[in-house]
Design a protein around this motif. Structure first.
Motif, short mmCIF file in Angstrom:
data_model
loop_
_atom_site.label_atom_id
_atom_site.label_comp_id
_atom_site.label_asym_id
_atom_site.label_seq_id
_atom_site.Cartn_x
_atom_site.Cartn_y
_atom_site.Cartn_z
N PRO A 51 0.83 -1.21 0.00
CA PRO A 51 0.00 0.00 0.00
C PRO A 51 0.87 1.27 0.00
O PRO A 51 0.56 2.24 -0.69
CB PRO A 51 -0.79 -0.12 1.31
N PRO A 111 -2.16 4.64 3.42
CA PRO A 111 -2.35 3.29 3.97
C PRO A 111 -3.42 3.35 5.05
O PRO A 111 -3.75 4.44 5.53
CB PRO A 111 -1.00 2.97 4.61
N LEU A 134 -5.68 0.23 1.90
CA LEU A 134 -5.47 1.53 1.27
C LEU A 134 -6.75 2.36 1.39
O LEU A 134 -7.86 1.84 1.25
CB LEU A 134 -5.18 1.27 -0.22
#
Ligand SMILES: *Cc1c(COP(=O)(O)O)cnc(C)c1O
Length: 391
Positions: free
Chosen positions: A306, A322, A356
């Motif tokens: 991510p 993230p 994410l």
């Protein structure tokens, strides 16, 4: 499309009406502290959440701090807290010199695991040191499993503070998220679903406790003409100007929830076909305000983390993030206790490693969202492991 225009994660979205309430404050010179806008904003949030009282304060963090003070959290007292959250959920425990104990997530809601909570309570009971409070977070707008959590906390007679900073407008079985515990906390920081540029609200059905919150939040001035003080207080009240912004924002809260949901649905529709992507599900019997659209990547199918995606999207002038790093992994809390979901699964860590947040601003145009979708698609195609391409 104008690629130079930055797409933010969740920027403020004003209606224009805010200026009218601010103008009122100027006309009457009710600038600060307090005033009719504050009273009205509190009433609006009370009515919306179906609570008997609300206190407008300078931040969500301040509201959590006041709740802990009202529950008499003192030095070395334990407080159970969701681990999968923003640092502001737990910092106020440290302001009181309390000791946070972190509780893992469960996979369905990503929020506090009732199993881990029960294990923590059983151990605390065996040691003879129950926590003074439990802070349950409703992350990204998803309500935690409140029936299970409240049942456990009621059994041990420990009050619950709901950190609903991200979940204003969400429902849990017809209850407004943030209205089920002893105290609920909302945030109006600039990136939240509605904003006062900075601010928060403490809600409760215990009106007496909220009177005490008002007292503590205005420097704890005892009744006397001169300034008399017998307790530590804070300067935590919201100004009448900022409350004016809040009144106009509350007028559109339901509209904002609908816009957030439309953004999420579009991501899911357009990206859902990609293998190895899964979106945060809306738990049964709830309404998710979709404050941020979030998804998980299957790390077996994509050769990127991510964090790498965030860096790549940044090159396209797109802000993403993230998922929250669990608090038990933060250096600040390295010596604090943590209770995992099961003996061999740490759900919050799995989420953090694979998740994410995508841009979710309600002012984002369809074309802008298309830019995000296309950029992510291109990137994921580039990062696909050969096994997907040849599947
Ligand atoms: C934003 C946020 C807070 C803190 O609110 P502020 O108004 O920024 O102090 C607390 N908890 C969570 C989960 C948040 O997202």
């Amino acid at each position: 499309m104008n690629r130079n225009k930055r797409i933010y994660l969740s920027p403020p979205h004003m209606t224009g009406r805010e200026k009218e309430f601010i103008a009122d404050a100027f006309q009457t010179n009710m600038i600060a502290p307090l005033g009719p806008n504050v009273d009205r904003f509190e009433k609006d949030v009370m009515d919306y959440t179906n609570m008997s009282g609300a206190v407008a304060v300078s931040s969500g963090t301040a509201a959590i701090h006041l709740a802990l003070r009202l529950l008499d959290v003192k030095a070395n007292d334990r407080v159970f807290c969701s681990t999968f959250t923003f640092i502001a959920s737990a910092n106020p425990i440290l302001y009181q010199s309390g000791v946070p104990v972190f509780i893992d997530s469960e996979p369905e809601t990503w929020n506090m695991s009732p199993d881990a909570l029960l294990t923590a309570f059983k151990e605390a009971e065996a040691e003879g040191v129950l926590p003074k409070a439990v802070i349950v977070v409703h992350l990204y707008g998803q309500s935690a499993k409140m029936d299970e959590i409240l049942e456990i906390c009621d059994h041990y007679k420990v009050p619950v503070i709901e950190d609903a900073a991200e979940s204003l407008g969400s429902l849990y079985k017809h209850h407004k998220s943030g209205s089920m515990g002893k105290f609920g906390v909302y945030s109006f920081n600039g990136n939240k679903i509605i904003t006062t540029s900075g601010g928060g609200m403490l809600v409760s059905n215990d009106v007496k406790a909220l009177d005490q919150a008002r007292f503590l939040a205005t420097q704890a001035r005892d009744k006397a003409l001169h300034y008399e003080h017998s307790q530590t207080g804070y300067n935590y009240r919201m100004s009448n100007i900022l409350a004016g912004v809040g009144i106009a924002q509350m007028e559109v809260i339901n509209e904002r929830v609908d816009q957030k949901k439309a953004i999420f649905n579009r991501y899911q529709r357009e990206l859902g076909g990609l293998k190895g992507l899964s979106f945060m599900e809306e738990a049964k019997g709830t309404l998710h305000n979709r404050w941020l659209s979030t998804l998980l990547l299957d790390s077996e199918l994509y050769a990127c983390t991510p964090e790498e995606i965030v860096i790549e999207l940044e090159k396209e002038n797109i802000e993403s993030r993230p998922l929250w790093k669990p608090l038990h992994l933060q250096p600040l809390f390295k010596s604090n206790k943590f209770y995992p979901h099961t003996k061999d699964r740490r759900i919050s860590e799995e989420l953090y490693e694979n998740g994410l947040c995508l841009p979710s601003g309600t002012g984002m145009t369809n074309l802008e969202q298309k830019r995000v979708i296309e950029a992510l698609e291109m990137l994921l195609l580039k990062k696909s492991q050969p096994s997907i391409l040849h599947a």
